[in-house]
Design an enzyme around this catalytic site. Sequence first.
Site, PDB file in Angstrom:
ATOM      1  CD  GLU A   1      49.881 115.574  17.266  1.00 30.59           C
ATOM      2  OE1 GLU A   1      50.484 113.780  17.645  1.00 30.59           O
ATOM      3  OE2 GLU A   1      49.132 115.158  16.269  1.00 30.59           O
TER       4      GLU A   1
ATOM      5  CB  CYS B   1      42.350  97.619   5.739  1.00 29.82           C
ATOM      6  SG  CYS B   1      44.656  98.495   5.224  1.00 29.82           S
TER       7      CYS B   1
ATOM      8  CB  CYS C   1      42.924  92.740   6.974  1.00 31.39           C
ATOM      9  SG  CYS C   1      44.092  92.838   7.962  1.00 31.39           S
TER      10      CYS C   1
ATOM     11  CB  CYS D   1      49.118  94.580   4.034  1.00 34.63           C
ATOM     12  SG  CYS D   1      49.390  94.310   6.062  1.00 34.63           S
TER      13      CYS D   1
ATOM     14  CG  ASP E   1      51.911 107.792  16.453  1.00 34.49           C
ATOM     15  OD1 ASP E   1      51.393 106.857  15.130  1.00 34.49           O
ATOM     16  OD2 ASP E   1      50.067 108.479  16.584  1.00 34.49           O
TER      17      ASP E   1
ATOM     18  CE1 TYR F   1      54.376 111.724  15.849  1.00 33.08           C
ATOM     19  CE2 TYR F   1      53.322 112.885  18.453  1.00 33.08           C
ATOM     20  CZ  TYR F   1      53.136 112.294  17.185  1.00 33.08           C
ATOM     21  OH  TYR F   1      51.950 112.167  17.112  1.00 33.08           O
TER      22      TYR F   1
ATOM     23  CB  CYS G   1      46.796  98.948  11.233  1.00 35.49           C
ATOM     24  SG  CYS G   1      47.347  98.153  10.815  1.00 35.49           S
TER      25      CYS G   1
END
Length: 347
Positions: free
Chosen positions: A43, A205, A202, A211, A143, A125, A195
Amino acid sequence: MDASADTIPNSLLAWYDSQARVLPWRSPPGSPPPEPYRVWLSEVMLQQTTVAAVGPYFAKFLARWPTVMDLAAADDADVMAAWAGLGYYARARNLLACARAVAARGGAFPETEAGLRELPGLGAYTAAAVAAIAFGERATVVDANVERVVARLYAIDEPLPAARKAIRACAEQLTPARRPGDFAQGMMDLGATICTSRKPRCLLCPVAQHCAGRLEGAERFPVKPPKAAKPQRLGRAFWIEQGGAVWLVQRPGSGMLGGMRALPDDGWSARADGSGKGPLAGQWQSGGVVRHSFTHFDLDLQLMLYSGGDLDRLPADSGEWWPLDRIAEAGLPTLFAKAAQLALGQR
């Protein structure tokens, strides 16, 4: 839009179970979590850096320092050299500070987001990511990928950065108590592969039916302010060579490229007056210009080549002679690696 506490997370987790990216720091979906050290190291490396760029560095660090105790005992210069080329060098200094704090605890990371936040150099984070992924705590991980997904799901049209408060609130609402680590990684994968910033897919997705942004044109979210032009800086770096070696210095521990080996330079704020003066009296000639872009400014670095004078005036404790045939091992940051390549091309 149905944004109930279960519908979106369940759909996202089902998609992640079959579509998760295979990454060296991860455990497969639904498996026991990876070691906290691996999660934390990855990370930190992944902040503002692509997965493709991080992979080789992650493998190199694990091979050389397989545990947090090993990393804590490492020499600062060795770690900074191993980090060279990954950028954002303050992360490497923070990495060492955090590793040594964990070592002082016996090598065990705190198991809560709040406890992780108390470690030096470990921000909000990263604390949330380690807590969720390594320890299964219901921590909200946001993030850039998650930020984009949430902004589109809820059609948050307030411009960034002001929109981040609303984005976080919505992300907290979505984060499930069940499998929070897989949920966080699924949201990251969704943003990275489906995305995306441009031309989001889409139709593929798993949460498209929920959405709101899709109905308005997903690409317009998150709303970003006009991009300001980066300031332009000028500077000089100095190539001093003798006997098959080049003079390198170590930059101060704080500030830009802190703690890294580098060529001597003038601080990058010099006026382009053409004087060519360097750290030694003698003759200098131009070796060309290196152009490099940092996060907040662009730099034109004039490379000055030393062509004669008194090398004895170099203070012995201010730098070191580095063999040219081992220049790749010096761990020069990208800017100075470019300058070295330019100089060597003219020999």
